[in-house]
Motif scaffolding. Structure first.
Motif, PDB file in Angstrom:
ATOM      1  N   ALA A 272      29.203  34.471  26.555  1.00 47.62           N
ATOM      2  CA  ALA A 272      29.077  35.935  26.496  1.00 47.62           C
ATOM      3  C   ALA A 272      28.160  36.454  27.598  1.00 47.62           C
ATOM      4  CB  ALA A 272      28.554  36.353  25.125  1.00 47.62           C
ATOM      5  N   ASP A 273      27.169  35.655  27.985  1.00 51.90           N
ATOM      6  CA  ASP A 273      26.220  36.067  29.024  1.00 51.90           C
ATOM      7  C   ASP A 273      26.825  35.971  30.422  1.00 51.90           C
ATOM      8  OD1 ASP A 273      24.288  36.463  27.082  1.00 51.90           O
ATOM      9  OD2 ASP A 273      23.505  34.420  27.256  1.00 51.90           O
ATOM     10  N   LEU A 274      27.772  35.054  30.606  1.00 48.80           N
ATOM     11  CA  LEU A 274      28.251  34.749  31.952  1.00 48.80           C
ATOM     12  C   LEU A 274      29.641  35.292  32.264  1.00 48.80           C
ATOM     13  CD1 LEU A 274      27.066  31.019  32.168  1.00 48.80           C
ATOM     14  CD2 LEU A 274      25.951  33.028  33.155  1.00 48.80           C
ATOM     15  N   GLN A 275      30.413  35.675  31.258  1.00 45.04           N
ATOM     16  CA  GLN A 275      31.825  36.012  31.495  1.00 45.04           C
ATOM     17  C   GLN A 275      32.006  37.177  32.472  1.00 45.04           C
ATOM     18  OE1 GLN A 275      33.548  36.917  27.684  1.00 45.04           O
ATOM     19  NE2 GLN A 275      32.188  38.619  27.256  1.00 45.04           N
TER      20      GLN A 275
ATOM     21  N   SER B 164      46.598  37.074  42.297  1.00 43.23           N
ATOM     22  CA  SER B 164      47.874  36.999  43.009  1.00 43.23           C
ATOM     23  C   SER B 164      48.211  38.304  43.708  1.00 43.23           C
ATOM     24  CB  SER B 164      48.989  36.636  42.028  1.00 43.23           C
ATOM     25  OG  SER B 164      49.137  37.663  41.046  1.00 43.23           O
ATOM     26  N   THR B 165      47.733  39.414  43.193  1.00 44.54           N
ATOM     27  CA  THR B 165      48.060  40.717  43.778  1.00 44.54           C
ATOM     28  C   THR B 165      46.993  41.215  44.747  1.00 44.54           C
ATOM     29  OG1 THR B 165      47.066  41.853  41.884  1.00 44.54           O
ATOM     30  CG2 THR B 165      49.427  41.401  41.779  1.00 44.54           C
ATOM     31  N   GLU B 166      45.717  40.929  44.452  1.00 42.98           N
ATOM     32  CA  GLU B 166      44.635  41.428  45.308  1.00 42.98           C
ATOM     33  C   GLU B 166      44.341  40.479  46.471  1.00 42.98           C
ATOM     34  OE1 GLU B 166      43.359  44.562  44.572  1.00 42.98           O
ATOM     35  OE2 GLU B 166      45.086  44.335  43.225  1.00 42.98           O
ATOM     36  N   LYS B 167      44.848  39.250  46.374  1.00 48.44           N
ATOM     37  CA  LYS B 167      44.664  38.232  47.414  1.00 48.44           C
ATOM     38  C   LYS B 167      43.196  37.922  47.692  1.00 48.44           C
ATOM     39  CE  LYS B 167      49.106  38.270  47.874  1.00 48.44           C
ATOM     40  NZ  LYS B 167      49.921  37.198  47.227  1.00 48.44           N
ATOM     41  N   LYS B 168      42.379  37.942  46.648  1.00 49.31           N
ATOM     42  CA  LYS B 168      40.964  37.607  46.750  1.00 49.31           C
ATOM     43  C   LYS B 168      40.431  37.370  45.335  1.00 49.31           C
ATOM     44  CE  LYS B 168      39.293  42.394  46.442  1.00 49.31           C
ATOM     45  NZ  LYS B 168      38.488  43.451  47.099  1.00 49.31           N
ATOM     46  N   PRO B 169      39.251  36.783  45.200  1.00 47.00           N
ATOM     47  CA  PRO B 169      38.666  36.612  43.868  1.00 47.00           C
ATOM     48  C   PRO B 169      38.304  37.952  43.244  1.00 47.00           C
ATOM     49  CG  PRO B 169      37.672  35.084  45.447  1.00 47.00           C
ATOM     50  CD  PRO B 169      38.468  36.073  46.244  1.00 47.00           C
ATOM     51  N   VAL B 170      38.617  38.104  41.960  1.00 49.21           N
ATOM     52  CA  VAL B 170      38.330  39.353  41.246  1.00 49.21           C
ATOM     53  C   VAL B 170      37.658  39.018  39.916  1.00 49.21           C
ATOM     54  CG1 VAL B 170      40.302  40.522  42.294  1.00 49.21           C
ATOM     55  CG2 VAL B 170      40.563  39.396  40.067  1.00 49.21           C
ATOM     56  N   SER B 171      36.975  39.991  39.354  1.00 52.66           N
ATOM     57  CA  SER B 171      36.337  39.804  38.055  1.00 52.66           C
ATOM     58  C   SER B 171      37.345  40.025  36.939  1.00 52.66           C
ATOM     59  CB  SER B 171      35.171  40.776  37.889  1.00 52.66           C
ATOM     60  OG  SER B 171      35.654  42.105  37.762  1.00 52.66           O
ATOM     61  N   LEU B 172      37.016  39.563  35.760  1.00 56.77           N
ATOM     62  CA  LEU B 172      37.901  39.767  34.613  1.00 56.77           C
ATOM     63  C   LEU B 172      37.989  41.244  34.252  1.00 56.77           C
ATOM     64  CD1 LEU B 172      36.799  36.744  32.386  1.00 56.77           C
ATOM     65  CD2 LEU B 172      38.872  36.944  33.794  1.00 56.77           C
ATOM     66  N   ALA B 173      36.896  41.972  34.433  1.00 56.53           N
ATOM     67  CA  ALA B 173      36.911  43.412  34.153  1.00 56.53           C
ATOM     68  C   ALA B 173      37.870  44.132  35.100  1.00 56.53           C
ATOM     69  CB  ALA B 173      35.502  43.983  34.275  1.00 56.53           C
ATOM     70  N   ASP B 174      37.871  43.723  36.376  1.00 56.07           N
ATOM     71  CA  ASP B 174      38.798  44.322  37.339  1.00 56.07           C
ATOM     72  C   ASP B 174      40.239  44.015  36.962  1.00 56.07           C
ATOM     73  OD1 ASP B 174      36.808  45.456  38.840  1.00 56.07           O
ATOM     74  OD2 ASP B 174      36.695  43.820  40.291  1.00 56.07           O
ATOM     75  N   TYR B 175      40.478  42.793  36.539  1.00 60.02           N
ATOM     76  CA  TYR B 175      41.833  42.401  36.130  1.00 60.02           C
ATOM     77  C   TYR B 175      42.311  43.289  34.986  1.00 60.02           C
ATOM     78  CZ  TYR B 175      45.708  39.516  34.429  1.00 60.02           C
ATOM     79  OH  TYR B 175      46.946  39.072  34.018  1.00 60.02           O
ATOM     80  N   LEU B 176      41.464  43.470  33.978  1.00 55.39           N
ATOM     81  CA  LEU B 176      41.853  44.297  32.830  1.00 55.39           C
ATOM     82  C   LEU B 176      42.133  45.732  33.238  1.00 55.39           C
ATOM     83  CD1 LEU B 176      41.171  41.890  31.035  1.00 55.39           C
ATOM     84  CD2 LEU B 176      39.957  43.456  29.521  1.00 55.39           C
TER      85      LEU B 176
END
Length: 630
Positions: free
Chosen positions: A404-407, A415-427
């Protein structure tokens, strides 16, 4: 004068302190210097209200002298000194603390007085290296000086002596060398300088010693220079810790230089976190996030931990208990007046105050990383490249205690942004009706991107997270969900696009082709758990999916780390019933069963290759392809 016995303890207790409380013999010099600093601080405090002291803070000092011939090491101070009662009380009772009593007496009035240690236990650490100790001392305000002498637990004597100035001399007769211990090193100037800089660099009074130096003779020619040795009194310590200064008054260049020098890194740190806390536990911390990964970071040789100080005196060089495992890359120092010098490494691990500090530092680091992710995404991407894997390990470790502290700090390639993204951005980009966070695991981004199982999701514009590190799938399984959205492998048979799921189910034709599936299952036997129509394939005829639990990437991981007990994922052969190859298979099942069996073997081997799994018989596979081509 008759020898007196120690009032509180026996030789057994003294041996216990010398051999158990201190791990390294070199620690004795830290203890003696700390006591000298306490003495200076006490008289400095008196000078605030007593003008007759005649000394200001700048006048106090600690001197060290080494006499190799006589095997004597002397530490002197011009602090408050002791009278006969003080000697009896502080040195006649093992583990008595004159400094602690002084703190209790002055209370909050001594806010500027930095008394460090507990004169008693620390003093007796000198017996680790000395077989006889003499203390010559004269207390401020007294006319008489006293000499305390002892050779250990057998007892001590106190006699009157001559001493001109106020203060204390600790004179240690260093033990003879043995096969196991070279005590003579503590009489070497270079070794003394090394220990002072290591343990007592931030004592607030100058620690001075006559040191030998070499210089070129003035009349020596440049082509054939001659050198001479000379002696010079030098201050060995820097006195002012950088972490005690206000962050606003310290330049970035000063922090960078301190980091490079202190932690032997040629590159500047990426991030500096300065912490100052008062309350239940008072401490200051200066933390650094390196700008590059240490070469041995993921090896057993890497030592994690922060330097732990008590009022500028080093207690432990690598205190791993101050950092959670997921932040083991952080370097820095922690300094607290609430921690005792006289404590073993084992006891320190159970220290309540230390646990409070560790918990607070964990929160500070997380907050700083979250701020960097939000305000400086490019810098966070650089940090993630260096240490992101460690945060994923932190999610998995301890049965997900820290997930919970690190997620919110995690990044995965999109696959769409072609870079690392956060889970919040994905949602934030999820399609309406999408209930899962889709991911696909493989060796590289490029290899994942070519997987035929992803065609349907990609054509529907669904974002997929690409997992390319061993720990990624374990991370997803530990998290299970993020903001109530479950993680679902895009390589599983159930990962159809949300808007196409029902349609795919109708198109799959399970019942219409049951005879074909049964035939293929019988032909392949135990090599597959199931054969069924695919809901995820579009242009490709075949794929292998894993059953619930263990994925193919996890199987590869376990095969690498424990080949003798390798775990295997279920193999489910999925066939695209709309593909011409399936039509050929279906005809062969009716018209030429032997050929149909070869088709089944070929399709299974293709599924293994697509999944990155090894073929049991590569040459047999090529022979089969050639046979079917003729």
């Amino acid at each position: 004068m008759a020898k007196k016995q120690f009032k509180a303890e026996s030789k057994r207790l003294l041996d216990l302190m010398v051999n158990s409380i201190y791990t390294h013999h070199e620690i004795f010099l830290r203890e003696i210097v700390s006591n000298a600093s306490d003495a200076c601080d006490k008289l400095c405090y008196k000078a605030l209200t007593d003008e007759s002291v005649g000394l200001g803070r700048k006048d106090f000092k600690i001197e060290i002298r080494a006499d190799k011939d006589a095997r004597l090491l002397t530490v002197s101070d011009n602090g408050v000194g002791m009278d006969k009662e003080d000697l009896e009380r502080n040195l006649g009772v093992i583990a008595s603390s004159g400094s602690f009593q002084f703190k209790q007496e002055v209370g909050d009035d001594a806010k500027d007085t930095d008394v460090i240690g507990q004169f008693g236990v620390g003093f007796y650490s000198a017996f680790m290296v000395a077989d006889h100790i003499t203390v010559v001392t004269k207390k401020y305000g007294c006319d008489t000086a006293y000499m305390w002498q002892s050779s250990g637990a057998d007892g001590y004597t106190v006699t009157e002596c001559e001493k001109d100035a106020v203060g204390t001399d600790i004179i240690m007769h260093i033990r003879p060398d043995t096969d196991d211990e070279k005590y003579s090193e503590f009489l070497e100037g270079w070794r003394i300088q090394e220990l002072v800089r290591k343990y007592s660099d931030y004592i607030r009074f100058p620690i001075r010693m006559e040191v030998s130096k070499t210089r070129k003779k003035e009349d020596s020619p440049d082509d054939k220079p001659e050198y001479e040795t000379y002696s010079e009194v030098e201050t060995l310590n820097s006195m002012v810790p950088i972490w005690q200064r206000q962050k606003s008054k310290v330049k970035k260049e000063e922090y960078d230089k301190f980091y490079r020098d202190k932690f032997s890194d040629y590159a500047d740190p990426q991030r500096v976190i300065a912490v100052s806390a008062e309350g239940t536990v008072t401490y200051k911390a200066l933390l650094f996030i390196p700008s590059q990964q240490p070469f041995n970071y993921y090896s057993k040789d890497f030592e994690a931990g922060l330097q732990l100080y008590s009022n500028g005196v080093l207690i432990m060089d690598k205190c791993a208990d101050l950092l959670p495992e997921h932040f083991r890359f952080v370097r820095g120092v922690v300094d607290s007046p609430d921690l005792s010098l006289n404590i073993s490494r084992e006891l320190l691990q159970h220290d309540r105050q230390l646990k409070v500090i560790a918990s607070n530092l964990d929160k500070k680091i997380r907050a700083d990383l979250a701020k960097m992710m939000k305000d400086e995404p490019e810098d966070y991407a650089k940090f993630w490249k260096n240490f992101g894997r460690q945060l994923k390990y932190g999610v998995v470790a301890d049965f997900g205690t820290h997930k919970a502290d690190l997620q919110d700090l995690l990044l995965f390639y999109s696959s769409t942004e072609k870079k690392p993204v956060s889970l919040a951005d994905y949602l934030s980009r999820m399609k309406e009706g999408q209930e899962s966070i889709y991911y696909a695991a493989g060796e590289t981004v490029e290899s994942i991107d070519r997987l035929p199982q992803l065609e349907g999701l990609k054509d529907a514009g669904t974002e997929i997270l690409y997992f390319t590190e061993d720990v990624d799938e374990f991370t997803a399984q530990t998290l299970m969900t993020y903001q109530e959205k479950k993680f679902l492998s895009a390589l599983s048979g159930d990962a159809a696009p949300a808007e196409d799921g029902e349609k795919k189910q109708e198109e799959s034709g399970e019942d219409d082709h049951k005879a074909v599936f049964d035939f293929v299952k019988e032909a392949l036997g135990d090599q597959v758990k199931e054969v069924k129509a695919s809901k995820i394939l579009k242009s490709h005829p075949v794929c292998l999916t894993a059953g619930a639990g263990l994925s193919f990437e996890m199987e590869k991981y376990f095969a690498a780390v424990q080949p003798e007990q390798a775990l295997k994922a279920d193999r489910i052969l999925e066939l695209n019933t709309a593909h011409p190859v399936f039509a050929a298979l279906e005809r062969a099942v009716t018209d030429d069963p032997e050929k149909a069996k070869k088709y089944a073997t070929l399709l299974f081997d293709q599924g293994l290759l697509i999944a990155g799994l090894p073929l049991e018989d590569p040459s047999g596979y090529t022979d089969l392809v050639c046979e079917l081509l003729v």
